[in-house]
Structures are given as C-alpha cells and as structure tokens.
Design a protein around this motif. Structure first.
Motif, PDB file in Angstrom:
ATOM      1  N   HIS A 151       0.834  -1.206   0.000  1.00 15.73           N
ATOM      2  CA  HIS A 151       0.000   0.000   0.000  1.00 15.73           C
ATOM      3  C   HIS A 151       0.870   1.258   0.000  1.00 15.73           C
ATOM      4  O   HIS A 151       0.574   2.217  -0.707  1.00 15.73           O
ATOM      5  CB  HIS A 151      -0.926  -0.008   1.219  1.00 15.73           C
ATOM      6  N   TYR A 152       1.933   1.248   0.793  1.00 20.86           N
ATOM      7  CA  TYR A 152       2.772   2.437   0.926  1.00 20.86           C
ATOM      8  C   TYR A 152       3.830   2.575  -0.155  1.00 20.86           C
ATOM      9  O   TYR A 152       4.317   3.672  -0.407  1.00 20.86           O
ATOM     10  CB  TYR A 152       3.432   2.485   2.298  1.00 20.86           C
ATOM     11  N   CYS A 153       4.230   1.473  -0.760  1.00 22.87           N
ATOM     12  CA  CYS A 153       5.253   1.555  -1.796  1.00 22.87           C
ATOM     13  C   CYS A 153       5.086   0.358  -2.723  1.00 22.87           C
ATOM     14  O   CYS A 153       5.062  -0.784  -2.266  1.00 22.87           O
ATOM     15  CB  CYS A 153       6.647   1.555  -1.169  1.00 22.87           C
ATOM     16  N   ASP A 154       4.988   0.624  -3.992  1.00 24.77           N
ATOM     17  CA  ASP A 154       4.723  -0.440  -4.961  1.00 24.77           C
ATOM     18  C   ASP A 154       6.000  -1.217  -5.284  1.00 24.77           C
ATOM     19  O   ASP A 154       6.448  -1.262  -6.417  1.00 24.77           O
ATOM     20  CB  ASP A 154       4.104   0.160  -6.223  1.00 24.77           C
ATOM     21  N   ALA A 155       6.574  -1.799  -4.261  1.00 19.64           N
ATOM     22  CA  ALA A 155       7.767  -2.630  -4.432  1.00 19.64           C
ATOM     23  C   ALA A 155       7.394  -4.069  -4.092  1.00 19.64           C
ATOM     24  O   ALA A 155       6.466  -4.314  -3.324  1.00 19.64           O
ATOM     25  CB  ALA A 155       8.884  -2.145  -3.505  1.00 19.64           C
ATOM     26  N   LYS A 156       8.111  -4.998  -4.654  1.00 23.27           N
ATOM     27  CA  LYS A 156       7.847  -6.416  -4.418  1.00 23.27           C
ATOM     28  C   LYS A 156       8.029  -6.730  -2.917  1.00 23.27           C
ATOM     29  O   LYS A 156       8.966  -6.262  -2.285  1.00 23.27           O
ATOM     30  CB  LYS A 156       8.788  -7.269  -5.255  1.00 23.27           C
ATOM     31  N   GLY A 215       9.119  -8.975   3.890  1.00 23.99           N
ATOM     32  CA  GLY A 215      10.183  -7.993   3.711  1.00 23.99           C
ATOM     33  C   GLY A 215      10.110  -7.346   2.336  1.00 23.99           C
ATOM     34  O   GLY A 215       9.420  -7.835   1.446  1.00 23.99           O
ATOM     35  N   SER A 216      10.828  -6.254   2.182  1.00 21.64           N
ATOM     36  CA  SER A 216      10.813  -5.508   0.923  1.00 21.64           C
ATOM     37  C   SER A 216      12.121  -4.730   0.792  1.00 21.64           C
ATOM     38  O   SER A 216      12.760  -4.403   1.784  1.00 21.64           O
ATOM     39  CB  SER A 216       9.629  -4.537   0.919  1.00 21.64           C
ATOM     40  N   LYS A 217      12.464  -4.430  -0.433  1.00 15.06           N
ATOM     41  CA  LYS A 217      13.651  -3.601  -0.705  1.00 15.06           C
ATOM     42  C   LYS A 217      13.309  -2.105  -0.655  1.00 15.06           C
ATOM     43  O   LYS A 217      14.173  -1.256  -0.834  1.00 15.06           O
ATOM     44  CB  LYS A 217      14.250  -3.939  -2.069  1.00 15.06           C
ATOM     45  N   ALA A 218      12.025  -1.771  -0.431  1.00 11.95           N
ATOM     46  CA  ALA A 218      11.587  -0.371  -0.392  1.00 11.95           C
ATOM     47  C   ALA A 218      12.143   0.334   0.835  1.00 11.95           C
ATOM     48  O   ALA A 218      12.580  -0.302   1.804  1.00 11.95           O
ATOM     49  CB  ALA A 218      10.066  -0.298  -0.393  1.00 11.95           C
ATOM     50  N   TYR A 219      12.102   1.654   0.788  1.00 16.13           N
ATOM     51  CA  TYR A 219      12.550   2.507   1.897  1.00 16.13           C
ATOM     52  C   TYR A 219      11.305   3.217   2.431  1.00 16.13           C
ATOM     53  O   TYR A 219      10.747   4.068   1.755  1.00 16.13           O
ATOM     54  CB  TYR A 219      13.584   3.519   1.411  1.00 16.13           C
ATOM     55  N   GLN A 252      14.534   0.233   5.554  1.00 14.39           N
ATOM     56  CA  GLN A 252      14.454  -0.878   4.611  1.00 14.39           C
ATOM     57  C   GLN A 252      14.412  -2.144   5.454  1.00 14.39           C
ATOM     58  O   GLN A 252      15.320  -2.417   6.243  1.00 14.39           O
ATOM     59  CB  GLN A 252      15.655  -0.885   3.670  1.00 14.39           C
ATOM     60  N   ASP A 253      13.336  -2.910   5.304  1.00 18.06           N
ATOM     61  CA  ASP A 253      13.107  -4.094   6.136  1.00 18.06           C
ATOM     62  C   ASP A 253      13.114  -5.324   5.241  1.00 18.06           C
ATOM     63  O   ASP A 253      12.197  -5.531   4.452  1.00 18.06           O
ATOM     64  CB  ASP A 253      11.747  -3.946   6.841  1.00 18.06           C
ATOM     65  N   ASP A 254      14.158  -6.156   5.386  1.00 19.63           N
ATOM     66  CA  ASP A 254      14.215  -7.356   4.549  1.00 19.63           C
ATOM     67  C   ASP A 254      13.484  -8.536   5.181  1.00 19.63           C
ATOM     68  O   ASP A 254      13.490  -9.630   4.659  1.00 19.63           O
ATOM     69  CB  ASP A 254      15.657  -7.708   4.193  1.00 19.63           C
ATOM     70  N   GLY A 255      12.874  -8.319   6.331  1.00 16.36           N
ATOM     71  CA  GLY A 255      12.103  -9.365   6.990  1.00 16.36           C
ATOM     72  C   GLY A 255      12.552  -9.605   8.410  1.00 16.36           C
ATOM     73  O   GLY A 255      11.761  -9.542   9.330  1.00 16.36           O
TER      74      GLY A 255
END
Length: 192
Positions: free
Chosen positions: A90-95, A108-112, A179-182
C-alpha cells in the motif's frame, strides 16, 4: 514524508537491527514475547477459568480444541505476515517477499519506508488481528474462549519484534527511511 523504491540522495545508514543474527537482541525479544504471553494468560484467567478449556469428561473435545488452536496459530502466522505485506505494498509499490527462517516468519521488501509508514506496517497486524480475535472471543462459547484467546495472546506476544522496532524507530529522527528485509532493518537518515 513518503516511501521510496530508491534511497534518496543525501541519506546514509545510521542503524542496523538484525533480529536473527543478534543473539542478545533475539533473546531479549523472545523473553519479552514469553512475558507478554504469560501476562495475557494470567490476566484472562482472572475472568475465565482455564478449566473451561479442558473437559475431562470429554477428552475428544479437549483434543479437538487443541487441534483447532494449533491450526489457528499456523493460519494466524501466515495472515499476520500477509497484513504486513499488504500494508507494505500500500505504501510503496515494491515487491514484497515472504518467508520463514526457522525462528521467525517474515514479510520484507527492498523499499525505503518513512518512519510513519514503517510504524503502521509494524503495528498493522497487531491492530487488525487484535480487533478480529477480540470480537471472535466474545462470539465463541466459553468452552472455546481459550482456543481464540491463545491465538490472540500469540498475536500480541508474537509481535514482540514489531513492538521493539516500533519503539526504536520512534526514538529516531523524523526523516528516517527504513528498509526491512524481513528479519533485519537498515535505517537511513539525511541528518548527520
């Protein structure tokens, strides 16, 4: 502030939290989870006797409830991470990637993510499932109270890591990006 797929210029790393590799932190978070779980069960026992869960005259019923509770906990863990993932998207269209390390289930995601968005991401499953499980607790017969309540206690105690990182992020500058990878979070700031 918003969230980004690429780290903006001028940001540098100010903090790294690894809930998997930092054994001291992992121990603290897991002790916190156990304390929360025990406190919640003790509080519930003041209002609903634990004996309502066990029916020694009908052992099959007790085993049935245990099975439903265990299955509910597994399903809950998947749904908990799904909520994290939905809010991340919702906040960032990243995988968003999902997984299980043996110790933690994660999204997790590569988004910031900006601080505000990241705190919402961290707390969303506690709030969403806290409300849903709370309503369910009032709807089920008293003999099934602990089946649902144990999942609720797992909801809150299992989010000890989410609560910890929320507390840590709230102490950092307002401009941070996370950035949270999980299982690990890297925090960036434009401030020195």
């Amino acid at each position: 502030m918003t969230s980004y797929t690429v780290l903006p210029e001028g940001y540098r790393q100010i903090l790294h939290i690894d809930l998997q590799k930092d054994t001291k932190l992992m121990l603290i978070v897991n002790i916190l989870a156990v304390v929360i779980m025990l406190a919640m069960l003790a509080a519930a026992a003041l209002f609903v006797p634990m004996s309502t869960f066990f029916d020694f005259n009908d052992i099959v019923s007790t085993w049935w409830k245990l099975g439903v509770m265990c299955l509910g906990l597994v399903v809950y863990m998947v749904l908990h991470e799904a909520v994290h993932g939905i809010v991340m998207r919702h906040y960032c269209d990243a995988k968003v990637k999902f997984g299980f390390t043996g110790m933690y289930a994660f999204a997790g995601s590569k988004a910031y993510y900006c601080r505000k968005h990241y705190i919402v991401i961290a707390l969303a499953p506690i709030v969403v499932w806290g409300i849903i499980l709370g309503i369910l607790n009032f709807m089920v017969p008293i003999s099934w109270f602990y089946v649902v309540y144990f999942i609720q206690a797992g909801n809150i105690s299992g989010a000890a890591g989410d609560l910890y990182v929320t507390w840590r992020m709230s102490k950092l500058p307002a401009d941070i990006l996370v950035q949270d990878d999980g299982v690990s979070m890297t925090v960036y700031s434009a401030q020195g």
